[in-house]
Design a protein around this motif. Structure first.
Motif, PDB file in Angstrom:
ATOM      1  N   GLY A 135       0.825  -1.205   0.000  1.00 32.89           N
ATOM      2  CA  GLY A 135       0.000   0.000   0.000  1.00 32.89           C
ATOM      3  C   GLY A 135       0.853   1.247   0.000  1.00 32.89           C
ATOM      4  N   PRO A 136       0.227   2.396  -0.261  1.00 36.60           N
ATOM      5  CA  PRO A 136       0.982   3.647  -0.300  1.00 36.60           C
ATOM      6  C   PRO A 136       1.532   4.018   1.069  1.00 36.60           C
ATOM      7  CG  PRO A 136      -1.367   4.039  -0.675  1.00 36.60           C
ATOM      8  CD  PRO A 136      -1.197   2.564  -0.552  1.00 36.60           C
ATOM      9  N   LEU A 170       1.694   9.281  -4.002  1.00 37.22           N
ATOM     10  CA  LEU A 170       1.381   9.929  -5.278  1.00 37.22           C
ATOM     11  C   LEU A 170       2.195  11.215  -5.430  1.00 37.22           C
ATOM     12  CD1 LEU A 170      -2.458   9.318  -5.402  1.00 37.22           C
ATOM     13  CD2 LEU A 170      -0.718   8.316  -6.901  1.00 37.22           C
ATOM     14  N   PRO A 171       2.563  11.566  -6.656  1.00 33.41           N
ATOM     15  CA  PRO A 171       3.408  12.750  -6.875  1.00 33.41           C
ATOM     16  C   PRO A 171       2.825  14.035  -6.293  1.00 33.41           C
ATOM     17  CG  PRO A 171       3.278  11.455  -8.871  1.00 33.41           C
ATOM     18  CD  PRO A 171       2.312  10.832  -7.907  1.00 33.41           C
ATOM     19  N   ALA A 172       1.505  14.105  -6.147  1.00 33.53           N
ATOM     20  CA  ALA A 172       0.909  15.318  -5.568  1.00 33.53           C
ATOM     21  C   ALA A 172       1.365  15.526  -4.125  1.00 33.53           C
ATOM     22  CB  ALA A 172      -0.614  15.226  -5.620  1.00 33.53           C
ATOM     23  N   SER A 189       8.858  15.997 -13.727  1.00 31.24           N
ATOM     24  CA  SER A 189       7.394  15.936 -13.604  1.00 31.24           C
ATOM     25  C   SER A 189       6.949  14.593 -13.038  1.00 31.24           C
ATOM     26  CB  SER A 189       6.730  16.181 -14.960  1.00 31.24           C
ATOM     27  OG  SER A 189       6.765  15.029 -15.766  1.00 31.24           O
ATOM     28  N   HIS A 190       7.797  13.583 -13.145  1.00 33.16           N
ATOM     29  CA  HIS A 190       7.524  12.292 -12.503  1.00 33.16           C
ATOM     30  C   HIS A 190       8.858  11.604 -12.263  1.00 33.16           C
ATOM     31  CE1 HIS A 190       8.257   9.933 -16.152  1.00 33.16           C
ATOM     32  NE2 HIS A 190       7.652  10.905 -16.799  1.00 33.16           N
ATOM     33  N   PHE A 191       8.846  10.468 -11.600  1.00 35.67           N
ATOM     34  CA  PHE A 191      10.103   9.931 -11.072  1.00 35.67           C
ATOM     35  C   PHE A 191      10.443   8.544 -11.602  1.00 35.67           C
ATOM     36  CE2 PHE A 191       8.014  12.884  -8.298  1.00 35.67           C
ATOM     37  CZ  PHE A 191       8.974  13.880  -8.245  1.00 35.67           C
ATOM     38  N   GLY A 192       9.760   8.137 -12.659  1.00 36.45           N
ATOM     39  CA  GLY A 192      10.045   6.822 -13.224  1.00 36.45           C
ATOM     40  C   GLY A 192      10.552   6.942 -14.641  1.00 36.45           C
ATOM     41  N   VAL A 200       1.971  -0.992 -10.036  1.00 39.90           N
ATOM     42  CA  VAL A 200       2.273  -0.015  -8.979  1.00 39.90           C
ATOM     43  C   VAL A 200       3.271   1.013  -9.505  1.00 39.90           C
ATOM     44  CG1 VAL A 200       3.290   0.261  -6.672  1.00 39.90           C
ATOM     45  CG2 VAL A 200       1.790  -1.676  -7.158  1.00 39.90           C
ATOM     46  N   TYR A 201       4.261   0.550 -10.267  1.00 41.96           N
ATOM     47  CA  TYR A 201       5.270   1.457 -10.823  1.00 41.96           C
ATOM     48  C   TYR A 201       4.599   2.526 -11.688  1.00 41.96           C
ATOM     49  CZ  TYR A 201       9.650   3.006 -12.898  1.00 41.96           C
ATOM     50  OH  TYR A 201      10.723   3.772 -13.292  1.00 41.96           O
ATOM     51  N   LYS A 202       3.664   2.078 -12.514  1.00 40.23           N
ATOM     52  CA  LYS A 202       2.974   3.031 -13.399  1.00 40.23           C
ATOM     53  C   LYS A 202       2.152   4.021 -12.569  1.00 40.23           C
ATOM     54  CE  LYS A 202       0.311   3.342 -17.580  1.00 40.23           C
ATOM     55  NZ  LYS A 202      -0.931   2.990 -18.153  1.00 40.23           N
ATOM     56  N   GLU A 203       1.479   3.507 -11.554  1.00 45.02           N
ATOM     57  CA  GLU A 203       0.595   4.367 -10.757  1.00 45.02           C
ATOM     58  C   GLU A 203       1.372   5.450  -9.999  1.00 45.02           C
ATOM     59  OE1 GLU A 203      -1.749   2.224  -7.922  1.00 45.02           O
ATOM     60  OE2 GLU A 203      -2.641   4.061  -7.099  1.00 45.02           O
ATOM     61  N   PHE A 204       2.542   5.088  -9.467  1.00 50.32           N
ATOM     62  CA  PHE A 204       3.254   6.039  -8.607  1.00 50.32           C
ATOM     63  C   PHE A 204       4.451   6.698  -9.288  1.00 50.32           C
ATOM     64  CE2 PHE A 204       1.011   3.321  -5.617  1.00 50.32           C
ATOM     65  CZ  PHE A 204       0.439   4.270  -4.785  1.00 50.32           C
ATOM     66  N   TRP A 205       5.216   5.933 -10.049  1.00 47.56           N
ATOM     67  CA  TRP A 205       6.455   6.489 -10.601  1.00 47.56           C
ATOM     68  C   TRP A 205       6.230   7.200 -11.936  1.00 47.56           C
ATOM     69  CZ3 TRP A 205       6.858   2.647  -7.010  1.00 47.56           C
ATOM     70  CH2 TRP A 205       7.889   2.748  -6.072  1.00 47.56           C
TER      71      TRP A 205
END
Ligand code: SF4
Length: 322
Positions: free
Chosen positions: A36-37, A178-180, A206-209, A230-235
Motif C-alpha cells: 500500500g501507499p 502519489l506525486p501530488a 514531472s515524474h520519477f520513473g 504499482v510502478y505506473k501508478e506512482f512512478w
C-alpha cells in the motif's frame, strides 16, 4: 521472469531478549513488496537531521527527503560532502543532529562513506542513514559497513518514523506516494550549498520513473520489486503543474540560466489517445507565463515517432534544446 529479492532484516543485530526477531524475507515480483501507499502521518517531530550533498549534480532526491522532513516538522541542515571532512565534522558537531542522511550515487559512495566514518569517530551516537539508488542496487554488500546505521530501500515516504522507531542496523523500507504529495525543499539547499544554488543549470522533474527498462538500471530493480502496475501508478504519474511552478519560482531567485527537464522522456504518454499532450501543453503555458527560463529536455526516438504532432509543436515551443 521470476525475480527474487532476499533481505535479512536483522543484520549485525545482537540477538537478545530485547531483540528476538530473526526472520528472512523473500520478495517475489511483481507486487510482493508493495503493501500500500506510504503512511504520510507523523508520530515524531522536532528531531535534527543533517543532509549530505555529494557530487556536482543537484541532489534532487535528497531535496525530497528534506521536503518530507520539514513537512514532519523536523529541523534540517545541509552540508557539502565535497568540503573538507574536518570542516564538515565541526559543522555537524555544532548542529548536534540525531541522524545524518546520505543519498550518494555509486560514484559518490566512497566520499560519503569517508565522511560517515569520520563522523562516527567524533560523534559515535549519531546515526548514519544511507538511501538512494546505490543502496537499492546492492543492499546486501552495504550491510557490512560499520559506519552505516540504517539503510533505506526505496522511497523516503513512510520511512522517517520507521527509522526513528527502529534499532540501528536495520533495513528500512519506504513506500511510494502519489506525486501530488511529493515536493522538494530546495530553498535551504540552494542557500546552504551555494555552489548548487548558483549553478547555472537547475533540474526539475514531472515524474520519477522511466518508461524503459534497461537491465543495468535501477529502474528495473524498482519496477520488478513493486510490480509494473504499482510502478505506473506512482512512478509514472505526473506531478501537479502548480507544484512544479512553485518549485521553479526559486530558480528566478537563484541565478539560473537554464533548466533541465530531467524526465527520462518528456514525450512519455504523448501518443494518440493518451493524456500526455494536454499535460505538456498546460505545463508549457504555465512555464512560459510564470518562469520562462530556457529549457533543456530529454526525449527518445521511440516516443518522437509516436507522439502527436501537437505534442512535438508544444515541446518545440517549450524547450530550446532537446
Ligand atoms: S532509459 Fe535511462 S533511466 Fe530509463 S531504464 Fe534506461 S538507463 Fe534507466
Amino acid at each position: 521472469m521470476k525475480f527474487e529479492y532476499k533481505i535479512d532484516f536483522n543484520w549485525r543485530r545482537n540477538v537478545s531478549e530485547t531483540f528476538t526477531i530473526n526472520r528472512e524475507e523473500t520478495f517475489q515480483s511483481p507486487t510482493a513488496i508493495y503493501q500500500g501507499p506510504a503512511d504520510m502521518t507523523s508520530k515524531h517531530t522536532n528531531l535534527k537531521w543533517v543532509l549530505v550533498h555529494t557530487g556536482n549534480d543537484i541532489a534532487y532526491g535528497l531535496a525530497y527527503v528534506a521536503g518530507d522532513l520539514l513537512r514532519r516538522e523536523h529541523k534540517i541542515l545541509w552540508i557539502d560532502g565535497e568540503d573538507d571532512v574536518e570542516k564538515n565534522v565541526k559543522k555537524i558537531k555544532k548542529f548536534s543532529p540525531a541522524y545524518i542522511c546520505y543519498g550518494p550515487l555509486s560514484t559518490e559512495f566512497l566520499q560519503a562513506l569517508k565522511l560517515a566514518k569520520a563522523i562516527k569517530k567524533v560523534l559515535p551516537l549519531v546515526n548514519n542513514v544511507f538511501g538512494g539508488h546505490h543502496v537499492k542496487a546492492i543492499p546486501e554488500e552495504l550491510k557490512n559497513e560499520e559506519a552505516i546505521d540504517y539503510l533505506v530501500w526505496g522511497p523516503v515516504y513512510g520511512s522517517i518514523d520507521k527509522i526513528i522507531e527502529s534499532p540501528p542496523n536495520e533495513l528500512i523500507e519506504g513506500a511510494p506516494t502519489l506525486p501530488a504529495n511529493m515536493q522538494p525543499a530546495l530553498r535551504d539547499y540552494y542557500k546552504q550549498i551555494p555552489r548548487m544554488g548558483f549553478r547555472e543549470r537547475k533540474y526539475i522533474m514531472s515524474h520519477f520513473g522511466c518508461v524503459y527498462n534497461c537491465s543495468f538500471c535501477c529502474t528495473q530493480v524498482t519496477r520488478k520489486a513493486f510490480g509494473a502496475k504499482v510502478y505506473k501508478e506512482f512512478w509514472l504519474n505526473r506531478r501537479p503543474i502548480e507544484n512544479m511552478i512553485e518549485e521553479a519560482k526559486l530558480f528566478l531567485e537563484f541565478d539560473t540560466k537554464e533548466v533541465s527537464f530531467e524526465d527520462d522522456d518528456v514525450l512519455y504518454g504523448t501518443h494518440k489517445g493518451a493524456d500526455g499532450t494536454e499535460w505538456l501543453e498546460e505545463f508549457k503555458e504555465a512555464w512560459k507565463k510564470e518562469i520562462d527560463l530556457p529549457m533543456y529536455a530529454n526525449v527518445t526516438p521511440q516516443t518522437v515517432v509516436r507522439s502527436t504532432d501537437k505534442a512535438l509543436r508544444v515541446l518545440a515551443e517549450l524547450a530550446d534544446t532537446v
